[in-house]
Design a protein around this motif. Structure first.
Motif, mmCIF file in Angstrom:
data_model
loop_
_atom_site.group_PDB
_atom_site.id
_atom_site.type_symbol
_atom_site.label_atom_id
_atom_site.label_comp_id
_atom_site.label_asym_id
_atom_site.label_seq_id
_atom_site.Cartn_x
_atom_site.Cartn_y
_atom_site.Cartn_z
ATOM 1 N N ILE A 246 0.860 -1.185 0.000
ATOM 2 C CA ILE A 246 0.000 0.000 0.000
ATOM 3 C C ILE A 246 0.894 1.231 0.000
ATOM 4 N N THR A 247 0.764 2.076 -1.007
ATOM 5 C CA THR A 247 1.575 3.293 -1.118
ATOM 6 C C THR A 247 0.810 4.465 -0.533
ATOM 7 N N LEU A 248 1.395 5.127 0.490
ATOM 8 C CA LEU A 248 0.741 6.272 1.124
ATOM 9 C C LEU A 248 0.840 7.491 0.224
ATOM 10 N N PRO A 249 -0.219 8.277 0.107
ATOM 11 C CA PRO A 249 -0.145 9.497 -0.711
ATOM 12 C C PRO A 249 0.722 10.541 -0.045
ATOM 13 N N THR A 250 1.515 11.252 -0.814
ATOM 14 C CA THR A 250 2.348 12.327 -0.268
ATOM 15 C C THR A 250 1.579 13.629 -0.288
ATOM 16 N N GLU A 251 1.969 14.531 0.620
ATOM 17 C CA GLU A 251 1.286 15.810 0.725
ATOM 18 C C GLU A 251 1.744 16.729 -0.403
ATOM 19 N N PHE A 252 0.857 17.517 -0.943
ATOM 20 C CA PHE A 252 1.222 18.482 -1.965
ATOM 21 C C PHE A 252 1.940 19.664 -1.338
ATOM 22 N N PHE A 253 2.780 20.318 -2.131
ATOM 23 C CA PHE A 253 3.583 21.428 -1.633
ATOM 24 C C PHE A 253 3.230 22.745 -2.315
ATOM 25 N N ASP A 254 2.168 22.777 -3.129
ATOM 26 C CA ASP A 254 1.814 23.998 -3.862
ATOM 27 C C ASP A 254 0.956 24.884 -2.975
ATOM 28 N N ILE A 255 1.572 25.910 -2.439
ATOM 29 C CA ILE A 255 0.899 26.791 -1.485
ATOM 30 C C ILE A 255 0.497 28.087 -2.167
ATOM 31 N N HIS A 256 -0.394 28.806 -1.485
ATOM 32 C CA HIS A 256 -0.842 30.103 -1.973
ATOM 33 C C HIS A 256 0.079 31.213 -1.442
ATOM 34 N N PRO A 257 0.297 32.270 -2.184
ATOM 35 C CA PRO A 257 1.102 33.395 -1.670
ATOM 36 C C PRO A 257 0.344 34.149 -0.583
ATOM 37 N N ILE A 258 1.096 34.689 0.360
ATOM 38 C CA ILE A 258 0.541 35.479 1.465
ATOM 39 C C ILE A 258 1.080 36.898 1.359
ATOM 40 N N ASN A 259 0.200 37.866 1.494
ATOM 41 C CA ASN A 259 0.619 39.272 1.401
ATOM 42 C C ASN A 259 1.197 39.789 2.714
ATOM 43 N N GLN A 260 0.550 39.449 3.828
ATOM 44 C CA GLN A 260 0.955 40.002 5.123
ATOM 45 C C GLN A 260 1.913 39.055 5.830
ATOM 46 N N ALA A 261 3.037 39.568 6.285
ATOM 47 C CA ALA A 261 4.017 38.763 7.005
ATOM 48 C C ALA A 261 3.691 38.764 8.497
ATOM 49 N N GLY A 262 4.043 37.636 9.150
ATOM 50 C CA GLY A 262 3.910 37.563 10.599
ATOM 51 C C GLY A 262 2.537 37.199 11.100
ATOM 52 N N MET A 263 1.606 36.803 10.244
ATOM 53 C CA MET A 263 0.237 36.472 10.655
ATOM 54 C C MET A 263 -0.129 35.086 10.127
ATOM 55 N N TYR A 269 -4.161 23.591 -0.137
ATOM 56 C CA TYR A 269 -3.227 23.403 -1.241
ATOM 57 C C TYR A 269 -3.969 23.546 -2.573
ATOM 58 N N GLN A 270 -3.268 24.072 -3.559
ATOM 59 C CA GLN A 270 -3.928 24.415 -4.818
ATOM 60 C C GLN A 270 -4.440 23.186 -5.566
ATOM 61 N N GLU A 271 -3.684 22.099 -5.555
ATOM 62 C CA GLU A 271 -4.090 20.919 -6.311
ATOM 63 C C GLU A 271 -4.890 19.935 -5.464
ATOM 64 N N SER A 272 -4.358 19.588 -4.282
ATOM 65 C CA SER A 272 -5.033 18.574 -3.470
ATOM 66 C C SER A 272 -6.212 19.125 -2.698
ATOM 67 N N ALA A 273 -6.270 20.441 -2.508
ATOM 68 C CA ALA A 273 -7.350 21.103 -1.750
ATOM 69 C C ALA A 273 -7.366 20.672 -0.286
ATOM 70 N N ARG A 274 -6.274 20.065 0.198
ATOM 71 C CA ARG A 274 -6.210 19.725 1.618
ATOM 72 C C ARG A 274 -5.831 20.964 2.428
ATOM 73 N N PRO A 275 -6.340 21.083 3.647
ATOM 74 C CA PRO A 275 -6.094 22.289 4.442
ATOM 75 C C PRO A 275 -4.671 22.338 4.996
ATOM 76 N N TYR A 276 -4.192 23.551 5.187
ATOM 77 C CA TYR A 276 -2.910 23.773 5.845
ATOM 78 C C TYR A 276 -2.914 25.182 6.433
ATOM 79 N N ILE A 277 -1.986 25.420 7.338
ATOM 80 C CA ILE A 277 -1.787 26.759 7.896
ATOM 81 C C ILE A 277 -0.375 27.206 7.548
ATOM 82 N N ALA A 278 -0.183 28.517 7.452
ATOM 83 C CA ALA A 278 1.121 29.035 7.038
ATOM 84 C C ALA A 278 1.330 30.434 7.597
ATOM 85 N N VAL A 279 2.610 30.797 7.737
ATOM 86 C CA VAL A 279 3.007 32.150 8.139
ATOM 87 C C VAL A 279 4.205 32.543 7.290
#
Length: 371
Positions: A246-263, A269-279
């Motif tokens: 059984i091959t586990l799916p890898t997480e996508f790395f295509d993230i959205h750009p953020i305008n404000q730093a520090g928040m 993710y753009q392709e997989s549509a799985r949720p993530y948080i970023a700063v």
């Protein structure tokens, strides 16, 4: 006899201004136009002049010459004027005493009000300090609760993710395996002892010999490997004797750009549509956490650097980012982000605003996605 001071109702301690006020007050009553007489007006005027010169203690009728008029009538009016002056002075003294008394009472009231105000202010300050202390305790408890809730949700998220991919996780068998080996060793010793006895070895061989040869099939659990350059885990091709993999799916790395730093923010993710948080840092790099629970450092650099922090493990290049997994140290665990206002990762400072709210929303979204 009557002195000039007595005539005007003055004394040596009064100033020229006060003497003038007394003179005007008396002259308005003895003036001929107000029902008085010229003689009385002259006496009052001369008394005023004598008092201003400092001769107020001299007697009136020894110092004033009356040119015309009846002396007896003039003396009667003077006595009447003296009586009125005494009455006015007594009234003035009474009013002065009442005024002094009122001043003392007002002073006492002001002092009492001031004391009460100070007590009220002191109690108010104590109440404000207590409220501030309670607010700080509530804030600390809320932060502690959010931290515990995030840890619990992260545990549930990882467990449900593992169950969804691998099935029910196998339990640890370390102690049972050790005890099983001991039992097996004991059985071997017993069989060896019995096998040395005549006629027993044949019976044991007959008992333990299988009636039918069953086809053996190996079962292997394949764990996901670290992502390689093409994001695919390469496995050896299956043969007839190899187990199913059984091959586990890898997480996508295509993230959205953020305008404000520090928040911190919540994204997908753009392709997989799985949720993530970023700063985002001020240098344009990112720290990202997906539903699998790992933190990744997206280094904003066109070229892969020769040296990075030892806790960063290279994963792949995504557009102008070089993606590293933060395996330990700063930024690798939830506690690091909960317990600090900012973290330094590979020489870049990442502020920690809004992390508690973002991780709570992210955990709930991951749980809903994995269902």
């Amino acid at each position: 006899m009557t002195t000039f001071h007595e005539m005007l109702g003055t004394d040596d301690s009064m100033s020229a201004t006060e003497v003038k006020k007394r003179y005007k007050s008396i002259s308005t009553r003895v003036h001929p136009d107000k029902g008085g007489s010229d003689a009385l007006m002259r006496i009052v005027t001369q008394s005023y002049n004598f008092v201003l010169k400092g001769d107020g203690n001299k007697e009136v009728f020894n110092s004033v010459t009356v040119e015309k008029g009846d002396v007896s009538k003039l003396q009667a009016k003077v006595r009447l004027l003296e009586k009125e002056n005494r009455q006015l002075k007594e009234a003035y003294d009474r009013v002065q005493k009442e005024n002094d008394k009122l001043k003392e009472e007002l002073k006492d009231q002001v002092a009492e009000q001031f004391t009460q105000q100070r007590r009220h202010d002191r109690a108010s300050h104590q109440t404000d300090d207590e409220l501030k202390r309670l607010k700080r305790q509530i804030k600390d408890k809320e932060k502690e609760f959010a931290k515990l809730e995030a840890e619990y949700n992260s545990y549930r998220e990882k467990r449900e993710h593992a169950v969804a991919v691998e099935g029910e996780p196998q339990r640890r068998r370390g102690p049972k395996r050790a005890s099983g080996l001991l039992v097996l060793l004991g059985i071997i010793l017993v069989v060896a002892m019995l096998g040395s006895m005549p006629g027993v070895s044949e019976k044991i061989a007959a008992l333990i010999a299988p009636k039918e040869a069953k086809e053996e099939r190996a079962v292997t659990i394949v764990r996901p490997q670290k992502p390689v350059e093409n994001d695919i885990i390469e496995l050896e091709p299956l043969s007839e004797t190899q187990p199913e993999v059984i091959t586990l799916p890898t997480e996508f790395f295509d993230i959205h750009p953020i305008n404000q730093a520090g928040m911190w923010g919540n994204f997908r993710y753009q392709e997989s549509a799985r949720p993530y948080i970023a700063v985002k840092s001020k240098k344009g790099s990112y720290v990202v956490r997906g539903c699998e629970g790992n933190f990744y450092f997206y280094l904003n650099s066109p070229n892969k650097p020769l040296r990075v922090s030892p806790n960063l493990s290279y994963r792949r290049q995504q557009e102008n980012f070089h993606v590293y997994e933060i395996q330990y140290g700063n930024g690798s665990a939830l506690d690091n982000w909960f317990d600090s206002n900012s973290l330094l990762i590979n020489g870049e400072s990442f502020a920690n605003a809004n992390f508690a709210q973002a991780i709570n929303r992210h955990t709930q979204t991951c749980l809903a996605t994995n269902r």
